[in-house]
Design a protein around this motif. Structure first.
Motif, short mmCIF file in Angstrom:
data_model
loop_
_atom_site.label_atom_id
_atom_site.label_comp_id
_atom_site.label_asym_id
_atom_site.label_seq_id
_atom_site.Cartn_x
_atom_site.Cartn_y
_atom_site.Cartn_z
N ALA A 3 0.85 -1.12 -0.09
CA ALA A 3 -0.29 -0.06 -0.25
C ALA A 3 0.64 1.35 -0.14
O ALA A 3 0.72 2.30 -0.01
CB ALA A 3 -0.61 -0.25 0.97
N ASP A 4 2.18 1.41 0.81
CA ASP A 4 2.62 2.83 0.29
C ASP A 4 3.54 2.19 -0.65
O ASP A 4 4.53 1.67 -1.42
CB ASP A 4 4.08 2.36 1.65
N LYS A 5 3.18 3.96 -1.29
CA LYS A 5 3.32 3.93 -2.95
C LYS A 5 5.17 3.71 -2.70
O LYS A 5 5.70 3.49 -3.61
CB LYS A 5 3.38 5.58 -3.42
N ASP A 6 5.68 4.03 -1.53
CA ASP A 6 6.84 4.48 -1.88
C ASP A 6 8.00 3.19 -1.74
O ASP A 6 9.07 2.78 -1.70
CB ASP A 6 7.53 5.73 -0.68
N SER A 7 7.47 1.93 -1.37
CA SER A 7 7.70 0.32 -0.94
C SER A 7 7.87 -0.26 -2.51
O SER A 7 7.75 -0.05 -3.25
CB SER A 7 6.59 0.06 0.26
N GLU A 8 9.16 -0.64 -2.40
CA GLU A 8 9.53 -1.56 -3.26
C GLU A 8 9.56 -3.02 -3.39
O GLU A 8 10.12 -3.84 -3.46
CB GLU A 8 11.14 -1.35 -3.72
N GLN A 9 8.61 -3.36 -2.01
CA GLN A 9 8.32 -4.99 -1.92
C GLN A 9 6.73 -5.24 -2.13
O GLN A 9 6.76 -4.12 -2.36
CB GLN A 9 8.55 -4.75 -0.78
N ALA A 10 6.93 -6.44 -2.52
CA ALA A 10 4.91 -6.85 -2.93
C ALA A 10 5.19 -8.26 -2.17
O ALA A 10 6.37 -8.84 -2.07
CB ALA A 10 5.05 -6.77 -4.41
N SER A 11 4.10 -8.44 -2.20
CA SER A 11 3.83 -9.37 -1.96
C SER A 11 3.60 -10.80 -2.70
O SER A 11 2.41 -10.11 -3.83
CB SER A 11 2.03 -10.05 -0.78
N VAL A 12 3.51 -11.62 -3.09
CA VAL A 12 3.08 -13.28 -4.24
C VAL A 12 2.23 -13.75 -3.01
O VAL A 12 2.79 -15.11 -2.49
CB VAL A 12 5.11 -13.15 -4.44
N TYR A 13 1.08 -14.05 -4.77
CA TYR A 13 0.39 -15.72 -4.15
C TYR A 13 0.72 -16.34 -5.01
O TYR A 13 0.43 -15.93 -6.34
CB TYR A 13 -0.74 -14.92 -3.50
N ALA A 14 0.74 -17.59 -4.75
CA ALA A 14 1.66 -18.64 -5.91
C ALA A 14 1.29 -19.84 -5.40
O ALA A 14 0.80 -20.33 -4.68
CB ALA A 14 3.16 -18.41 -5.78
N THR A 15 0.17 -20.32 -7.02
CA THR A 15 -0.05 -21.38 -7.28
C THR A 15 0.62 -22.42 -8.63
O THR A 15 0.46 -21.88 -9.39
CB THR A 15 -1.54 -21.54 -7.37
N HIS A 16 1.14 -23.85 -7.89
CA HIS A 16 1.71 -24.25 -8.99
C HIS A 16 1.10 -25.61 -8.68
O HIS A 16 0.29 -26.17 -8.08
CB HIS A 16 2.66 -24.42 -8.12
N TYR A 17 0.98 -26.38 -10.09
CA TYR A 17 0.07 -27.70 -10.40
C TYR A 17 1.07 -28.79 -11.01
O TYR A 17 1.71 -28.14 -12.64
CB TYR A 17 -0.68 -27.24 -11.11
N PRO A 18 1.97 -29.33 -10.10
CA PRO A 18 3.35 -29.82 -10.72
C PRO A 18 2.43 -31.03 -11.16
O PRO A 18 3.04 -32.03 -12.18
CB PRO A 18 4.04 -30.18 -9.35
N GLN A 19 1.22 -31.46 -11.16
CA GLN A 19 0.35 -32.75 -11.36
C GLN A 19 -1.81 -32.06 -12.10
O GLN A 19 -1.82 -30.89 -10.95
CB GLN A 19 -0.25 -34.06 -10.64
N MET A 20 -1.86 -32.43 -12.50
CA MET A 20 -2.97 -31.87 -13.14
C MET A 20 -3.93 -31.85 -11.96
O MET A 20 -4.27 -33.03 -10.95
CB MET A 20 -3.33 -32.68 -13.72
N HIS A 21 -4.31 -30.92 -11.69
CA HIS A 21 -5.74 -30.94 -10.48
C HIS A 21 -4.70 -30.80 -9.03
O HIS A 21 -5.80 -31.11 -8.40
CB HIS A 21 -6.96 -31.43 -10.98
N VAL A 22 -3.69 -31.02 -8.80
CA VAL A 22 -2.99 -30.99 -7.61
C VAL A 22 -2.05 -29.99 -7.17
O VAL A 22 -0.86 -29.53 -7.83
CB VAL A 22 -2.01 -32.36 -8.24
N ALA A 23 -2.74 -28.93 -6.88
CA ALA A 23 -2.29 -27.97 -6.21
C ALA A 23 -0.61 -27.50 -5.14
O ALA A 23 -1.34 -28.03 -4.08
CB ALA A 23 -3.21 -26.19 -6.75
N GLU A 24 -0.18 -26.58 -5.59
CA GLU A 24 0.80 -26.68 -3.91
C GLU A 24 0.14 -24.91 -4.14
O GLU A 24 1.45 -24.33 -5.34
CB GLU A 24 1.73 -27.18 -4.18
#
Length: 698
Positions: free
Chosen positions: A230-251
């Motif tokens: 939210a801080d405009k001067d911040s160079e950081q960000a939050s990452v929400y990651a989802t990976h599918y190493p197999q079909m329909h199996v999420a990590e």
């Protein structure tokens, strides 16, 4: 009818020829039919089509190779500047010998589209809609196209033009149907994604639903939502990651990343989609996702990053990675851009909801803490009563330190009014218009103290059904008063030290740094220096808290303040109980001034409250026999150890003092009549001293 036309119709009746040509549904089948006709009639060996595009200078070439496989080619330069260019301006039949044609249009031979020929004839294809292009006829044996040949081919091309027009209309209709079908499918995808994401107001649930839906429709391996702070001067960000190493199996994983120099920052700045390949050997070592490296480290990946913009706000990016680049075709990219627009709306809604929820929670907690303070009958600065020299010295210290922003450590026995002094410091300082949030460390279970101080994220532990704000966040820009700071566990002390030094912390179960601007005031009735020596309290934290110590003297050391306190407390309590008490006997004041008051002002207030309750007239009735100890028989006992700069007793004097008090209490250590209470110490501290000095317990 020309001889050539008669030759054509001789081998195939005109009606039959018309029917055959009009039944063809593709350019390739039409060419096959035309080739059979001209070869049977002996007019030409090969037939090709060159057709115009009404919306551009593009020319489309249709032919058949020696293996009867169709040849398709589109061009805006070489073909378009060949004989067909003249045809566009002058729709008349052209005939060429091969040498002359190659000399005039050498680029045609370079295209390698035509079989070898000796003679060439280009006949216009004219239909009701206009000039469609031309039909090319070639001969492999030297024999020029006669006038009769040209007339026969012209008649044939009139039929061919109708067939070409029908095929084009059919292809255009199929293309439009395909577009409509794709638009319908895309619309369904957009509706499904819109319904899925706009109903989610929790960021965790929203990002999970986005990944699930995109994977379902596009089979993409890795989906990340990167959101700016939210801080405009911040160079950081939050990452929400989802990976599918197999079909329909999420990590899933959450992490933090630096935006400076990243592809994500490039897309946020430009506002344009980025499509690129990542080679295993060239991957950025600062890649924020450990799962990304772990699952896809040995594979070439196609990376698509789309901006998440809503209105004039850049919220972050949608980051998609796929080991099969076919998923990022132009049609899918168009839909993904539309999806990103809807995701941006959903993210903005979730962020707004999160902010509203946070403010609501903050107000609820503020109300809770205000209610706690009201119910505990906390007085304000005006309730500090005392004219003794020792209390005057304390108040001078309060005035000095209040204007600064340094940490203050208030030392004194239980009941001396440490919170009153803390509130006075806050009210006299520059933060008086902000909150003073209080926490009693002794009353908080050790397992909940960290969560109460720093807050927690949803799901961080059993029972954490929602995100909760801690007291440090509530006290932002104000003051945090930690009462009984000596009760904070050794495990939690480093975290407290960190926020005092760096003014930032993380919630329990979270990884986002939260910055606060809080003034710290701490208080304790324990000997922190001894606790440091006993390894019960960190020395670095003690020094950080002990920037400006203020020692509040116990009530027994300032007996001259007791008459004034008794009058003040009597008036306050009587007013609260709606009683009228207008006088206090001098003997009562004298006797109260002679008592040791191990519970200090708090004990005195309790005695006065009981007396007001039991008084039947307007004169305070103390009812002395109700007290726990005789007024005149107990000696005034000095505290064993004073906090702060006061000198310590020698070991021998200390040992003698403890033994003397133990004799008076018949060996009782704890309780209201025990030695610890008289000596102004906690039971555990007294036992520790006794063990150190070799005093046996019975």
């Amino acid at each position: 009818m020309s001889s050539a036309t008669m030759s054509i119709t001789k081998h195939k009746g005109l009606l039959e020829l018309t029917r055959v040509l009009l039944l063809q549904q593709t350019m390739a089948s039409l060419l096959e039919s035309l080739m059979q006709v001209v070869q049977s009639a002996g007019i030409a060996e090969a037939v090709t089509l060159v057709l115009f595009d009404n919306n551009s200078d593009r020319v489309s070439f249709y032919g058949i190779d020696p293996h009867h496989q169709p040849i398709n080619y589109e061009d805006e330069t070489l073909l378009a500047t060949g004989p067909v260019h003249t045809l566009r301006n002058n729709p008349k039949t052209q005939v060429w010998r091969s040498d002359a044609l190659n000399l005039r249009y050498p680029q045609l031979a370079a295209l390698n589209l035509y079989p070898s020929f000796t003679d060439y004839c280009l006949v216009p294809l004219l239909a009701t809609s206009g000039l469609l292009g031309g039909c090319e006829f070639t001969r492999q044996h030297p024999r020029p196209f006669s006038d009769d040949d040209q007339a026969g081919l012209h008649e044939l091309c009139m039929l061919a033009a109708i067939a070409v027009e029908q095929i084009q209309l059919r292809e255009n209709a199929l293309f439009q149907q395909s577009l409509l079908r794709h638009e319908r499918d895309d619309f369904r995808i957009l509706v499904d994604i819109t319904n899925a994401v706009l109903s989610k107001l929790d960021l965790d649930e929203l990002t999970g639903e986005i990944a699930k839906t995109i994977h379902h429709f596009f089979h993409i391996n890795a989906i990340s939502i990167v959101l700016c702070d939210a801080d405009k001067d911040s160079e950081q960000a939050s990452v929400y990651a989802t990976h599918y190493p197999q079909m329909h199996v999420a990590e899933r994983e959450q992490s933090r990343m630096m935006l400076a120099g990243s592809l994500e920052r490039e897309v946020m700045t430009s506002g344009e989609m980025l499509l690129t390949n990542l080679q295993p050997s060239k991957e950025d070592e600062s890649e924020e996702s450990t799962l990304f490296k772990l699952l896809w480290q040995d594979q070439t990946k196609t990376l698509c990053i789309l901006p998440l913009r809503f209105g004039h706000k850049t919220l972050g990016v949608l980051k998609l990675a796929q080991c099969q680049p076919d998923n990022f075709n132009s049609a899918n990219l168009r839909v993904l851009q539309q999806i990103a627009e809807r995701i941006a709306i959903a993210v903005d809604n979730a962020l707004a909801y999160q902010e509203i929820k946070s403010l609501k929670e903050k107000l609820q907690h503020e109300n809770l803490y205000l209610t706690e303070q009201i119910n505990s009958n906390n007085p304000d600065f005006s309730d500090i009563v005392g004219r003794s020299s020792s209390m005057s010295a304390v108040l001078k210290q309060v005035e000095i330190v209040a204007k600064s922003d340094c940490s203050v450590l208030i030392l004194g026995e239980t009941g001396t009014g440490k919170e009153l002094i803390a509130r006075a410091i806050h009210n006299l300082g520059d933060r008086r218009d902000q909150r003073m949030v209080k926490m009693n460390c002794a009353a908080m279970p050790a397992g909940l103290m960290e969560s109460d101080l720093f807050g927690h994220e949803k799901g961080s532990f059993t029972g954490a059904t929602a995100q909760r704000m801690g007291r440090f966040e509530l006290a932002d820009k104000g003051t945090l008063f930690l009462d009984e700071v000596g009760e904070i566990s050794l495990e939690l002390q480093p975290k407290l030290l960190r926020i005092l030094q760096e003014r930032e912390f993380e919630r329990v179960g979270g990884n986002k740094l939260i910055s606060v601007n809080v003034r710290m005031i701490a208080a304790t009735n324990r000997d922190l220096q001894q606790m440091v020596a006993d390894k019960e309290f960190r020395s670095d934290l003690f020094y950080r808290l002990n920037v400006f110590p203020i020692v509040i003297p116990p009530l027994r050391e300032r007996p001259e303040d007791i008459p004034q306190l008794v009058k003040f407390l009597t008036y306050k309590i009587a007013k609260r109980m709606k009683r009228t008490i207008d006088s206090i006997p001098a003997s009562t004041l004298r006797h109260l001034s002679q008592m040791p008051w191990p519970g200090n002002v708090r004990e005195l207030e309790n005695v006065i409250e009981r007396a007001v309750l039991l008084t039947r007239g307007t004169v305070l009735d103390l009812q002395l026999p109700e007290l726990n100890y005789p007024l005149t028989t107990l000696p005034v006992v000095e505290p064993l150890v004073r906090s702060g700069p006061a000198a310590h007793l020698s070991d021998d004097d200390e040992r003698d003092r403890i033994i003397a008090v133990l004799k008076e209490t018949n060996g009782v250590v704890a309780g209201p009549r025990g030695a610890a209470q008289r000596l102004g110490l906690k039971r555990t501290t007294l036992l520790s001293r006794m063990k150190k000095l070799g005093i046996a317990t019975h």
